[in-house]
Design an enzyme around this catalytic site. Structure first.
Site, PDB file in Angstrom:
ATOM      1  CG  ASP A   1      28.920  42.402  46.300  1.00 15.20           C
ATOM      2  OD1 ASP A   1      29.529  41.546  45.690  1.00 15.20           O
ATOM      3  OD2 ASP A   1      28.831  43.501  44.391  1.00 15.20           O
ATOM      4  CG  PHE A   2      34.085  45.538  49.080  1.00 13.43           C
ATOM      5  CD1 PHE A   2      33.972  45.679  50.389  1.00 13.43           C
ATOM      6  CD2 PHE A   2      34.334  46.552  48.282  1.00 13.43           C
ATOM      7  CE1 PHE A   2      34.905  46.606  50.347  1.00 13.43           C
ATOM      8  CE2 PHE A   2      35.271  47.205  48.440  1.00 13.43           C
ATOM      9  CZ  PHE A   2      35.580  47.435  49.919  1.00 13.43           C
ATOM     10  CG  ASP A   3      33.886  46.170  44.376  1.00 14.67           C
ATOM     11  OD1 ASP A   3      35.204  47.674  44.205  1.00 14.67           O
ATOM     12  OD2 ASP A   3      34.798  45.093  44.719  1.00 14.67           O
TER      13      ASP A   3
ATOM     14  CG  ASP B   1      26.568  46.194  42.606  1.00 14.52           C
ATOM     15  OD1 ASP B   1      27.436  44.731  42.986  1.00 14.52           O
ATOM     16  OD2 ASP B   1      27.008  46.724  42.168  1.00 14.52           O
TER      17      ASP B   1
END
Length: 274
Positions: A36-38, A211
């Site tokens: 995932d990124f954020d 997250d």
């Protein structure tokens, strides 16, 4: 070491990260690393446009990319945003907007055809949100989705979420809850779990780092693959945070405490795989 656990149950014994990477090393060329990124590669910011990857993350991914089968970023962000923030990393697959967009190894961005007719609806929804939501709520228009943020005004969370869900019902759209954000998107059957399911069908192993609650679907996809093939080795890693409570951490095999810790973790992993 224990196999990938199923459902939301914790492994009966803790997963040893070094052992897991050594196991991965034996099948690295057939292993996919998903991120995932954020909140995972990059710390969450009050201004979503200001987000940048944590130190060491990009260098670690660059070191790992040549020795694994694929590295893929699977995010709610548009592909172009991801491409910009990743600084031109070569050989990385990008899945944006929960898989409604994708780009393989720096190639052109491909949009899910079923989502394209909804672009005007999303633009109109973004304009309506800016006009009707209370001051302080942030409206992020992404062409194929609209994210309604209340990070800087947490007291407005219930108001913003009710408004977003009501508009989604009125317009026939779907919603995805996140960390102090509600994403409104087209009614197209596409999510992170579906992306992971497709990519790992002929892989021998995979790690997924996430997250947020949307990442639990990705964890579930790895568990399903492991259930179907006892030789598949999968690891679910949560980058823990107080905003999603224990839900994501409890669904994972390992936890890290921040994107910065992930950078260090990947740097150490490179020594096992390279």
């Amino acid at each position: 070491m224990p196999p990938l656990n199923h459902g939301n149950q914790q492994p009966k014994t803790p997963l040893d990260a070094d052992h897991a990477w050594r196991t991965t090393a034996g099948r690295a060329a057939a292993t996919v690393l998903f991120f995932d990124f954020d909140g995972t590669l990059a710390p969450v910011d009050d201004d979503p446009t200001a987000v940048r990857p944590a130190p060491n993350v990009l260098a670690a991914i660059e070191a790992l990319a040549p020795v694994v089968r694929r590295i893929a970023i699977v995010s709610a962000r548009p592909v172009e945003f991801l491409r910009d923030r990743l600084g031109g990393l070569a050989g990385i697959d990008l899945y944006g907007l929960y898989g409604l967009e994708h780009s393989h190894s720096g190639g052109e961005t491909v949009t899910e055809p079923a989502a394209l007719p909804w672009v005007p609806t999303m633009a109109e929804l973004a304009e309506l949100a800016r006009a009707e939501l209370p001051q302080g709520a942030l409206v992020e228009y992404k062409r194929l989705s609209v994210a309604l943020h209340w990070r800087t005004v947490p007291q407005l969370g219930d108001t913003v979420e009710r408004w977003g869900r009501a508009q989604a019902e009125r317009l026939g759209l779907k919603v995805q809850a996140g960390r102090m954000v509600l994403e409104v998107k087209p009614p197209v059957d596409r999510d992170k779990g579906m992306v992971i399911d497709e990519v790992v069908r002929d892989a021998q192993g995979a790690w997924y780092f996430g997250d947020d609650v949307s990442d639990i679907k990705a964890f579930a996809a790895l568990r399903a693959r492991a259930a179907a093939d006892p030789h598949f080795f999968g690891v679910c890693v949560a980058v823990a945070n107080p905003e999603t409570g224990h839900e994501v951490a409890e669904a994972a095999d390992l936890t890290l405490d921040s994107p910065a810790a992930l950078g260090d973790f990947l740097t150490a992993a490179a020594h096992h795989l390279t």
